[in-house]
Design an enzyme around this catalytic site. Structure first.
Site, PDB file in Angstrom:
ATOM      1  N   ILE A  58       0.830  -1.224   0.000  1.00 25.34           N
ATOM      2  CA  ILE A  58       0.000   0.000   0.000  1.00 25.34           C
ATOM      3  C   ILE A  58       0.858   1.266   0.000  1.00 25.34           C
ATOM      4  CG2 ILE A  58      -2.091  -0.953   1.062  1.00 25.34           C
ATOM      5  CD1 ILE A  58      -1.046   0.351   3.740  1.00 25.34           C
ATOM      6  N   ALA A  80      -5.267  -3.355   5.379  1.00 24.55           N
ATOM      7  CA  ALA A  80      -3.829  -3.683   5.433  1.00 24.55           C
ATOM      8  C   ALA A  80      -3.154  -2.977   6.599  1.00 24.55           C
ATOM      9  CB  ALA A  80      -3.155  -3.282   4.123  1.00 24.55           C
ATOM     10  N   THR A 132      -9.146   0.076  15.240  1.00 25.98           N
ATOM     11  CA  THR A 132      -9.264  -0.750  16.438  1.00 25.98           C
ATOM     12  C   THR A 132      -9.676   0.074  17.655  1.00 25.98           C
ATOM     13  OG1 THR A 132      -7.846  -1.900  18.037  1.00 25.98           O
ATOM     14  CG2 THR A 132      -6.746  -0.443  16.546  1.00 25.98           C
ATOM     15  N   ASP A 133     -10.251  -0.610  18.655  1.00 22.23           N
ATOM     16  CA  ASP A 133     -10.572   0.079  19.913  1.00 22.23           C
ATOM     17  C   ASP A 133      -9.302   0.423  20.704  1.00 22.23           C
ATOM     18  OD1 ASP A 133      -9.875  -2.500  20.735  1.00 22.23           O
ATOM     19  OD2 ASP A 133     -11.691  -2.858  21.919  1.00 22.23           O
ATOM     20  N   GLU A 134      -8.171  -0.185  20.317  1.00 21.57           N
ATOM     21  CA  GLU A 134      -6.948   0.022  21.097  1.00 21.57           C
ATOM     22  C   GLU A 134      -6.439   1.459  21.008  1.00 21.57           C
ATOM     23  OE1 GLU A 134      -4.155  -3.209  20.958  1.00 21.57           O
ATOM     24  OE2 GLU A 134      -5.702  -4.613  20.326  1.00 21.57           O
ATOM     25  N   TYR A 158       1.776  -0.446  18.273  1.00 20.20           N
ATOM     26  CA  TYR A 158       0.691  -0.803  17.352  1.00 20.20           C
ATOM     27  C   TYR A 158      -0.452   0.203  17.444  1.00 20.20           C
ATOM     28  CZ  TYR A 158      -3.676  -3.048  15.878  1.00 20.20           C
ATOM     29  OH  TYR A 158      -4.904  -3.298  15.309  1.00 20.20           O
ATOM     30  N   ALA A 160      -0.541   3.150  18.711  1.00 24.17           N
ATOM     31  CA  ALA A 160      -0.138   4.514  18.336  1.00 24.17           C
ATOM     32  C   ALA A 160      -0.114   4.664  16.816  1.00 24.17           C
ATOM     33  CB  ALA A 160       1.240   4.835  18.932  1.00 24.17           C
ATOM     34  N   LYS A 162      -1.906   2.919  14.684  1.00 25.14           N
ATOM     35  CA  LYS A 162      -3.290   2.910  14.196  1.00 25.14           C
ATOM     36  C   LYS A 162      -3.960   4.255  14.500  1.00 25.14           C
ATOM     37  CE  LYS A 162      -5.432   0.060  12.505  1.00 25.14           C
ATOM     38  NZ  LYS A 162      -5.617  -0.370  11.084  1.00 25.14           N
ATOM     39  N   LYS A 197      -2.214 -14.641  17.802  1.00 25.52           N
ATOM     40  CA  LYS A 197      -3.175 -13.923  18.649  1.00 25.52           C
ATOM     41  C   LYS A 197      -3.756 -14.923  19.647  1.00 25.52           C
ATOM     42  CE  LYS A 197      -2.732 -10.205  16.041  1.00 25.52           C
ATOM     43  NZ  LYS A 197      -3.498  -9.886  14.858  1.00 25.52           N
ATOM     44  N   PRO A 213       0.219 -19.884  27.245  1.00 19.28           N
ATOM     45  CA  PRO A 213       0.828 -18.789  27.997  1.00 19.28           C
ATOM     46  C   PRO A 213      -0.149 -17.656  28.317  1.00 19.28           C
ATOM     47  CG  PRO A 213       1.512 -18.710  25.689  1.00 19.28           C
ATOM     48  CD  PRO A 213       0.580 -19.864  25.818  1.00 19.28           C
ATOM     49  N   ARG A 290       3.109  -8.595  29.299  1.00 16.00           N
ATOM     50  CA  ARG A 290       3.473  -7.745  28.154  1.00 16.00           C
ATOM     51  C   ARG A 290       3.810  -6.339  28.676  1.00 16.00           C
ATOM     52  NH1 ARG A 290      -1.394  -7.133  23.994  1.00 16.00           N
ATOM     53  NH2 ARG A 290      -0.507  -8.952  22.984  1.00 16.00           N
ATOM     54  N   PRO A 291       4.908  -5.719  28.219  1.00 13.43           N
ATOM     55  CA  PRO A 291       5.198  -4.347  28.666  1.00 13.43           C
ATOM     56  C   PRO A 291       4.067  -3.390  28.262  1.00 13.43           C
ATOM     57  CG  PRO A 291       7.030  -5.235  27.361  1.00 13.43           C
ATOM     58  CD  PRO A 291       5.908  -6.227  27.273  1.00 13.43           C
TER      59      PRO A 291
HETATM   60  P1  NAD Z   1      -3.656  -9.501   9.812  1.00 13.22           P
HETATM   61  O1  NAD Z   1      -2.320  -9.200  10.424  1.00 13.22           O
HETATM   62  O2  NAD Z   1      -4.220 -10.875   9.922  1.00 13.22           O
HETATM   63  O3  NAD Z   1      -3.634  -9.152   8.248  1.00 13.22           O
HETATM   64  C1  NAD Z   1      -3.036  -8.002   7.739  1.00 13.22           C
HETATM   65  C2  NAD Z   1      -2.932  -8.154   6.217  1.00 13.22           C
HETATM   66  O4  NAD Z   1      -2.355  -6.947   5.698  1.00 13.22           O
HETATM   67  C3  NAD Z   1      -2.030  -9.312   5.787  1.00 13.22           C
HETATM   68  O5  NAD Z   1      -2.637 -10.018   4.731  1.00 13.22           O
HETATM   69  C4  NAD Z   1      -0.770  -8.612   5.309  1.00 13.22           C
HETATM   70  O6  NAD Z   1      -0.065  -9.337   4.294  1.00 13.22           O
HETATM   71  C5  NAD Z   1      -1.327  -7.301   4.785  1.00 13.22           C
HETATM   72  N1  NAD Z   1      -0.328  -6.223   4.751  1.00 13.22           N
HETATM   73  C6  NAD Z   1       0.519  -5.861   5.743  1.00 13.22           C
HETATM   74  N2  NAD Z   1       1.289  -4.841   5.353  1.00 13.22           N
HETATM   75  C7  NAD Z   1       0.901  -4.516   4.088  1.00 13.22           C
HETATM   76  C8  NAD Z   1       1.302  -3.533   3.151  1.00 13.22           C
HETATM   77  N3  NAD Z   1       2.273  -2.655   3.433  1.00 13.22           N
HETATM   78  N4  NAD Z   1       0.681  -3.485   1.949  1.00 13.22           N
HETATM   79  C9  NAD Z   1      -0.300  -4.373   1.643  1.00 13.22           C
HETATM   80  N5  NAD Z   1      -0.706  -5.335   2.481  1.00 13.22           N
HETATM   81  C10 NAD Z   1      -0.122  -5.404   3.699  1.00 13.22           C
HETATM   82  O7  NAD Z   1      -4.636  -8.421  10.431  1.00 13.22           O
HETATM   83  P2  NAD Z   1      -6.180  -8.545  10.808  1.00 13.22           P
HETATM   84  O8  NAD Z   1      -6.304  -9.088  12.187  1.00 13.22           O
HETATM   85  O9  NAD Z   1      -6.905  -9.170   9.695  1.00 13.22           O
HETATM   86  O10 NAD Z   1      -6.570  -6.992  10.894  1.00 13.22           O
HETATM   87  C11 NAD Z   1      -7.001  -6.283   9.733  1.00 13.22           C
HETATM   88  C12 NAD Z   1      -7.265  -4.830  10.107  1.00 13.22           C
HETATM   89  O11 NAD Z   1      -8.249  -4.781  11.134  1.00 13.22           O
HETATM   90  C13 NAD Z   1      -6.038  -4.102  10.661  1.00 13.22           C
HETATM   91  O12 NAD Z   1      -6.047  -2.795  10.143  1.00 13.22           O
HETATM   92  C14 NAD Z   1      -6.254  -4.110  12.167  1.00 13.22           C
HETATM   93  O13 NAD Z   1      -5.649  -2.992  12.756  1.00 13.22           O
HETATM   94  C15 NAD Z   1      -7.763  -4.025  12.235  1.00 13.22           C
HETATM   95  N6  NAD Z   1      -8.368  -4.623  13.440  1.00 13.22           N
HETATM   96  C16 NAD Z   1      -8.034  -5.896  13.838  1.00 13.22           C
HETATM   97  C17 NAD Z   1      -8.660  -6.440  14.962  1.00 13.22           C
HETATM   98  C18 NAD Z   1      -8.342  -7.857  15.410  1.00 13.22           C
HETATM   99  O14 NAD Z   1      -8.805  -8.265  16.493  1.00 13.22           O
HETATM  100  N7  NAD Z   1      -7.625  -8.647  14.660  1.00 13.22           N
HETATM  101  C19 NAD Z   1      -9.617  -5.700  15.681  1.00 13.22           C
HETATM  102  C20 NAD Z   1      -9.935  -4.392  15.238  1.00 13.22           C
HETATM  103  C21 NAD Z   1      -9.309  -3.888  14.119  1.00 13.22           C
HETATM  104  P1  TYD Z   2      -3.950 -10.454  21.394  1.00 14.84           P
HETATM  105  O1  TYD Z   2      -4.724 -11.593  20.800  1.00 14.84           O
HETATM  106  O2  TYD Z   2      -2.495 -10.315  21.069  1.00 14.84           O
HETATM  107  O3  TYD Z   2      -4.753  -9.123  21.049  1.00 14.84           O
HETATM  108  P2  TYD Z   2      -4.550  -7.602  21.627  1.00 14.84           P
HETATM  109  O4  TYD Z   2      -3.240  -7.502  22.299  1.00 14.84           O
HETATM  110  O5  TYD Z   2      -4.602  -6.831  20.358  1.00 14.84           O
HETATM  111  O6  TYD Z   2      -5.721  -7.363  22.542  1.00 14.84           O
HETATM  112  O7  TYD Z   2      -4.076 -10.564  22.977  1.00 14.84           O
HETATM  113  C1  TYD Z   2      -5.329 -10.592  23.612  1.00 14.84           C
HETATM  114  C2  TYD Z   2      -5.087 -10.587  25.093  1.00 14.84           C
HETATM  115  O8  TYD Z   2      -4.448 -11.823  25.459  1.00 14.84           O
HETATM  116  C3  TYD Z   2      -4.134  -9.492  25.544  1.00 14.84           C
HETATM  117  O9  TYD Z   2      -4.563  -9.006  26.819  1.00 14.84           O
HETATM  118  C4  TYD Z   2      -2.807 -10.194  25.671  1.00 14.84           C
HETATM  119  C5  TYD Z   2      -3.192 -11.591  26.087  1.00 14.84           C
HETATM  120  N1  TYD Z   2      -2.283 -12.678  25.626  1.00 14.84           N
HETATM  121  C6  TYD Z   2      -1.820 -13.623  26.561  1.00 14.84           C
HETATM  122  O10 TYD Z   2      -2.143 -13.576  27.761  1.00 14.84           O
HETATM  123  N2  TYD Z   2      -0.986 -14.616  26.110  1.00 14.84           N
HETATM  124  C7  TYD Z   2      -0.588 -14.705  24.796  1.00 14.84           C
HETATM  125  O11 TYD Z   2       0.203 -15.616  24.443  1.00 14.84           O
HETATM  126  C8  TYD Z   2      -1.091 -13.749  23.861  1.00 14.84           C
HETATM  127  C9  TYD Z   2      -0.697 -13.785  22.410  1.00 14.84           C
HETATM  128  C10 TYD Z   2      -1.943 -12.742  24.321  1.00 14.84           C
END
Ligand code: NAD
Ligand code: TYD
Length: 353
Positions: A58, A80, A132-134, A158, A160, A162, A197, A213, A290-291
């Protein structure tokens, strides 16, 4: 047709599969195929003329201009991103490059394309930014859930990055009039989520007889939403959201990490009991926290419910059962995403725990 960035990742792939099934409208997918991007996630679309996959970044402005000129999308749905908090702590650079610089380049390419569109297409065009809500930071146990008015107070590299992208999207609307929509969603879970995750990691590790973990005391709270519900909300916002507005998306489902992990252990015990008859929960281990770990996230999804009539279809019980079953049914998918690079990351992440 629409242009989807990051469509080979977890949510993007679920979104594209649902989109084509629900609307039939064509999709151009742009994805860099980082470790998190997996073309097999879109295997079902092989030979489907409604889907075009483009391998690229992108942040590549020339490529973006070519793609927009060639395919003339009516909307861009921007997934992405680098998305894993732990990776952002170990190496923030990629997060700034993709989430901030990449989003900036995409906005600029979109603006140039949109400005040149004829009036009706210009009016109808949308740039939907998936966030994200983060970005809102952390809550104490008694704080009300995040509304769209909450200050942006990100705590991890992350979140920051977003938040920075959310600000850029907002500014491109206010300054240039680009018709943007932003969604801030809580933690997703479901099929095709990369096993770094929490939820897929726990399922995959449990089945492999490995440790589960838990960071710190495991009392951190997340607000979990089934990925299919997130995809439905994005479709609804794209269809009826007001340009310039932000919509929070969440499942009204706050749970501690420990409860999530115990729940998965219980489900696995029912669906695929351990050979030795012992509970999966015996694999739970508490590891170093996690820090900067955010203590609690909670989404107030009242605005999207009131204004757009969206509500999640799944409860956590139905969604997690589907998810665990999907991982049980797809061992080949798990084996294939657990490449050498992924194993190196796991060794680094949990080595000093
Ligand atoms: P993911 O890490 O599974 O997928 C990210 C995708 O983006 C991958 O296919 C990767 O190859 C692609 N990508 C990364 N860098 C790129 C670049 N420079 N150009 C083109 N493609 C690139 O992520 P996800 O969990 O599917 O999250 C998707 C979106 O939703 C993100 O923007 C994330 O911040 C947001 N989001 C995720 C969650 C969650 O719980 N997973 C919750 C809220 C919002
Ligand atoms: P994660 O799935 O990494 O999502 P996010 O950090 O974006 O919320 O983590 C979800 C929660 O689980 C978060 O509080 C961190 C915790 N966690 C663990 O306790 N152990 C693990 O191995 C991982 C990956 C996450």
């Amino acid at each position: 047709m629409i242009l989807v960035t990051g469509g080979a990742g977890f949510i993007g792939a679920n979104f594209i599969l649902d989109w084509l099934a629900q609307t039939g409208e064509g999709v151009v997918t742009l994805d860099k195929l980082t470790y998190a991007g997996n073309l097999h996630n879109l295997d079902r679309l092989q030979g489907d003329a409604r889907h075009v996959f483009v391998h690229g970044d992108i942040a590549d402005r020339a490529l973006l201009e070519r793609l927009l000129a060639e395919h003339q999308p009516r909307a861009i749905v921007h997934f992405a991103a680098e998305s894993h908090v732990d990776r952002s702590i170990h190496g923030p650079e990629d997060f700034i490059q993709t989430n901030v610089v990449g989003t900036f380049r995409l906005l600029e390419a979109a603006r140039q394309y949109w400005q040149a569109l004829p009036a009706p297409e210009k009016e109808a065009f949308r740039f939907l930014h998936v966030s994200t809500d983060e970005v809102y930071g952390t809550l104490s146990p008694t704080d009300p859930a995040f509304t769209e008015q909450h200050n942006t107070l990100p705590n991890s590299p992350y979140s920051a990055s977003k938040a920075a992208s959310d600000h850029l999207v907002r500014a491109w609307h206010h300054t240039y009039g680009l018709p943007v929509l932003t969604t801030n969603c809580s933690n997703n879970y479901g099929p095709l989520q990369f096993p770094e995750k929490l939820i897929p990691l726990v399922i995959v590790n449990a089945l492999a007889g490995k440790d589960l973990p838990i960071y710190g005391d495991g009392q951190q709270v997340r607000d979990w939403l089934y990925v299919g519900d997130h995809c439905g909300a994005i479709r609804r916002v794209l269809e009826a959201g007001r340009p310039g507005e932000t919509y929070n998306i969440g499942g009204h489902n706050e749970m501690t990490n420990l409860r999530i992990v115990q729940g998965i252990c219980a489900l696995l015990g029912e669906l695929r009991p351990r050979a030795d008859g012992r509970p999966y929960a015996s694999q739970i281990t508490h590891v170093k926290d996690r820090p900067g770990h955010d203590r609690r996230y909670a989404i107030d999804a009242g605005k999207i419910e009131r204004e757009l009539g969206w509500r999640p279809a799944e409860t956590f019980d139905t969604g997690i059962r589907k998810t665990v079953q999907w991982y049980l049914d797809h061992p080949e998918w798990v084996a294939q995403v657990q490449s050498g690079a992924y194993r190196e990351w796991v060794a680094q992440q949990y080595a000093t725990a």
